[in-house]
Scaffold this motif. Structure first.
Motif, short mmCIF file in Angstrom:
data_model
loop_
_atom_site.label_atom_id
_atom_site.label_comp_id
_atom_site.label_asym_id
_atom_site.label_seq_id
_atom_site.Cartn_x
_atom_site.Cartn_y
_atom_site.Cartn_z
N VAL A 230 38.63 25.91 2.45
CA VAL A 230 37.66 25.16 3.26
C VAL A 230 38.39 24.22 4.21
CG1 VAL A 230 35.82 23.44 3.19
CG2 VAL A 230 35.84 25.31 1.53
N LEU A 231 39.38 23.51 3.70
CA LEU A 231 40.14 22.58 4.53
C LEU A 231 40.83 23.32 5.67
CD1 LEU A 231 41.74 20.41 1.71
CD2 LEU A 231 39.85 19.76 3.19
N THR A 232 41.38 24.48 5.39
CA THR A 232 42.07 25.26 6.42
C THR A 232 41.10 25.69 7.51
OG1 THR A 232 43.68 26.07 4.81
CG2 THR A 232 43.46 27.31 6.85
N ARG A 233 39.94 26.19 7.12
CA ARG A 233 38.95 26.62 8.12
C ARG A 233 38.46 25.44 8.95
NH1 ARG A 233 36.57 29.39 3.87
NH2 ARG A 233 34.77 27.99 3.92
N ARG A 234 38.13 24.33 8.27
CA ARG A 234 37.62 23.17 9.00
C ARG A 234 38.65 22.66 10.01
NH1 ARG A 234 33.16 21.04 6.05
NH2 ARG A 234 32.18 22.86 5.12
N LYS A 235 39.90 22.60 9.58
CA LYS A 235 40.95 22.14 10.49
C LYS A 235 41.06 23.06 11.69
CE LYS A 235 45.84 20.78 10.59
NZ LYS A 235 47.08 20.60 9.78
N GLU B 260 28.85 34.71 12.07
CA GLU B 260 28.91 34.36 10.65
C GLU B 260 29.72 33.09 10.39
OE1 GLU B 260 32.08 37.59 11.37
OE2 GLU B 260 30.00 37.19 11.96
N GLN B 261 30.50 32.64 11.37
CA GLN B 261 31.26 31.40 11.21
C GLN B 261 30.61 30.21 11.92
OE1 GLN B 261 35.43 31.84 12.24
NE2 GLN B 261 35.53 33.90 11.38
N GLN B 262 29.63 30.48 12.75
CA GLN B 262 29.13 29.43 13.63
C GLN B 262 28.43 28.30 12.89
OE1 GLN B 262 26.80 31.22 16.76
NE2 GLN B 262 28.56 32.25 17.66
N PHE B 263 27.67 28.61 11.84
CA PHE B 263 26.95 27.52 11.19
C PHE B 263 27.90 26.59 10.46
CE2 PHE B 263 26.96 28.28 6.63
CZ PHE B 263 27.21 29.64 6.51
N GLU B 264 29.04 27.11 9.96
CA GLU B 264 30.00 26.22 9.33
C GLU B 264 30.68 25.33 10.37
OE1 GLU B 264 33.58 26.19 6.01
OE2 GLU B 264 33.09 28.08 7.02
N ILE B 265 30.86 25.84 11.58
CA ILE B 265 31.41 25.02 12.65
C ILE B 265 30.44 23.89 13.00
CG2 ILE B 265 32.20 25.01 15.05
CD1 ILE B 265 32.90 27.97 14.68
N ILE B 266 29.15 24.19 13.07
CA ILE B 266 28.16 23.16 13.36
C ILE B 266 28.15 22.11 12.26
CG2 ILE B 266 25.68 22.73 13.62
CD1 ILE B 266 25.48 25.44 15.01
N THR B 267 28.24 22.56 11.01
CA THR B 267 28.31 21.62 9.89
C THR B 267 29.54 20.73 10.02
OG1 THR B 267 27.16 23.13 8.38
CG2 THR B 267 28.53 21.44 7.38
N SER B 268 30.68 21.34 10.30
CA SER B 268 31.92 20.58 10.45
C SER B 268 31.81 19.57 11.58
CB SER B 268 33.10 21.53 10.71
OG SER B 268 33.22 22.50 9.70
N ALA B 269 31.24 19.98 12.69
CA ALA B 269 31.11 19.10 13.85
C ALA B 269 30.18 17.93 13.55
CB ALA B 269 30.60 19.89 15.06
N ARG B 270 29.10 18.19 12.82
CA ARG B 270 28.17 17.11 12.47
C ARG B 270 28.85 16.09 11.56
NH1 ARG B 270 25.60 17.20 8.01
NH2 ARG B 270 25.43 19.48 7.86
N GLU B 271 29.60 16.58 10.59
CA GLU B 271 30.27 15.68 9.66
C GLU B 271 31.43 14.94 10.32
OE1 GLU B 271 29.34 18.25 5.58
OE2 GLU B 271 31.38 18.17 6.39
N PHE B 272 32.08 15.59 11.28
CA PHE B 272 33.24 15.00 11.96
C PHE B 272 32.84 13.93 12.96
CE2 PHE B 272 36.46 15.47 15.49
CZ PHE B 272 37.52 14.84 14.83
N HIS B 273 31.60 13.98 13.44
CA HIS B 273 31.18 13.10 14.53
C HIS B 273 31.44 11.62 14.27
CE1 HIS B 273 28.27 10.88 17.10
NE2 HIS B 273 28.70 11.74 17.99
N PRO B 274 31.05 11.05 13.11
CA PRO B 274 31.32 9.63 12.91
C PRO B 274 32.80 9.29 12.90
CG PRO B 274 30.50 10.65 10.89
CD PRO B 274 30.30 11.64 11.99
N PHE B 275 33.64 10.22 12.51
CA PHE B 275 35.08 9.97 12.54
C PHE B 275 35.57 9.93 13.99
CE2 PHE B 275 34.21 11.70 8.39
CZ PHE B 275 35.02 10.97 7.55
N TRP B 276 35.01 10.81 14.81
CA TRP B 276 35.42 10.89 16.21
C TRP B 276 35.03 9.63 16.98
CZ3 TRP B 276 38.63 13.48 19.17
CH2 TRP B 276 38.47 13.43 20.55
#
Length: 224
Positions: free
Chosen positions: A29-34, A73-89
């Motif tokens: 998961v960490l590898t994909r998110r990165k 098939e990967q797009q929804f995980e990217i959207i999830t990652s982007a939503r979670e990453f937003h406050p850090f950004w």
């Protein structure tokens, strides 16, 4: 520190990934998110002048550009990652603190069943006997809409889309994280930003019914 500073991007990405790791996310998961977020950061730097506030157009456009480069098939995980990453950004320390304190991050790829576009998914839904089962949470939500004067057309489209949401997550554990993953997956089915925002608002309202909220309240509540 401005978002265009490479140190800012590295700091934000490291903080997000470290939190995922500390919460128990698997190495895969960490590898994909990165990988996803490296692409997102590159896109974000193109719209740096617009990256102000939570609802800025620059961040949304960068997410859209990044999502378009990956298979469906990967797009929804990217959207999830982007939503979670937003406050850090954007350096939203209060939200980051809440993420530290709560189990609010997606630590694995949720069991979401999404194949093809919106028409394809509706066709699958209609052909599946599952669609004819009772769904009390959805029935309660639609009944309250009727009590509050929503038109037949409004109720029909909401019932149709929310039934599809339930279908998409039918195999997942019934957790708020799985619900959010289903919403993120559904967002990939809409090509226009206004349609996505309308669906997000609808899903926020419905969340409390799905999560066991008492539908007898006088007005519709919205998920945080």
């Amino acid at each position: 520190m401005p978002p265009t500073d490479p140190r800012h991007a590295d700091t934000a990405l490291t903080a997000y990934l470290n939190l995922l790791k500390n919460k128990g996310a698997a190495t895969s998961v960490l590898t994909r998110r990165k990988h996803f977020l490296r692409h997102l950061v590159t896109a974000l730097e193109q719209y740096a002048d617009s990256l102000i506030g939570e609802d800025d157009a620059g961040y949304r456009r960068a997410v859209d550009d990044t999502v378009a480069r990956f298979p469906l098939e990967q797009q929804f995980e990217i959207i999830t990652s982007a939503r979670e990453f937003h406050p850090f950004w954007i350096g939203d320390l209060k939200t980051i603190a809440r993420l530290h304190a709560a189990d609010a991050l997606s630590l694995e790829q949720a069991q979401v069943d999404l194949q093809g576009g919106l028409i394809d998914m509706f066709a699958r839904l209609d052909q599946d006997p599952w669609s004819r089962q009772a769904h009390p949470s959805l029935e309660g939500y639609i009944a309250l809409l009727a009590e509050q004067g929503a038109s037949d057309a409004v109720r029909d489209i909401r019932e149709r889309l929310l039934l599809l949401l339930l279908y998409v997550i039918r195999h997942a554990e019934p957790t708020p994280t799985a619900y959010r993953a289903g919403v993120d997956a559904m967002l990939t089915l809409f090509s226009k930003e206004d349609a996505r925002r309308a669906f997000i608002e609808m899903a926020r309202e419905f969340f409390y019914f799905w999560n066991g909220f008492n539908p007898g309240t006088p007005s519709l509540a919205r998920a945080a």
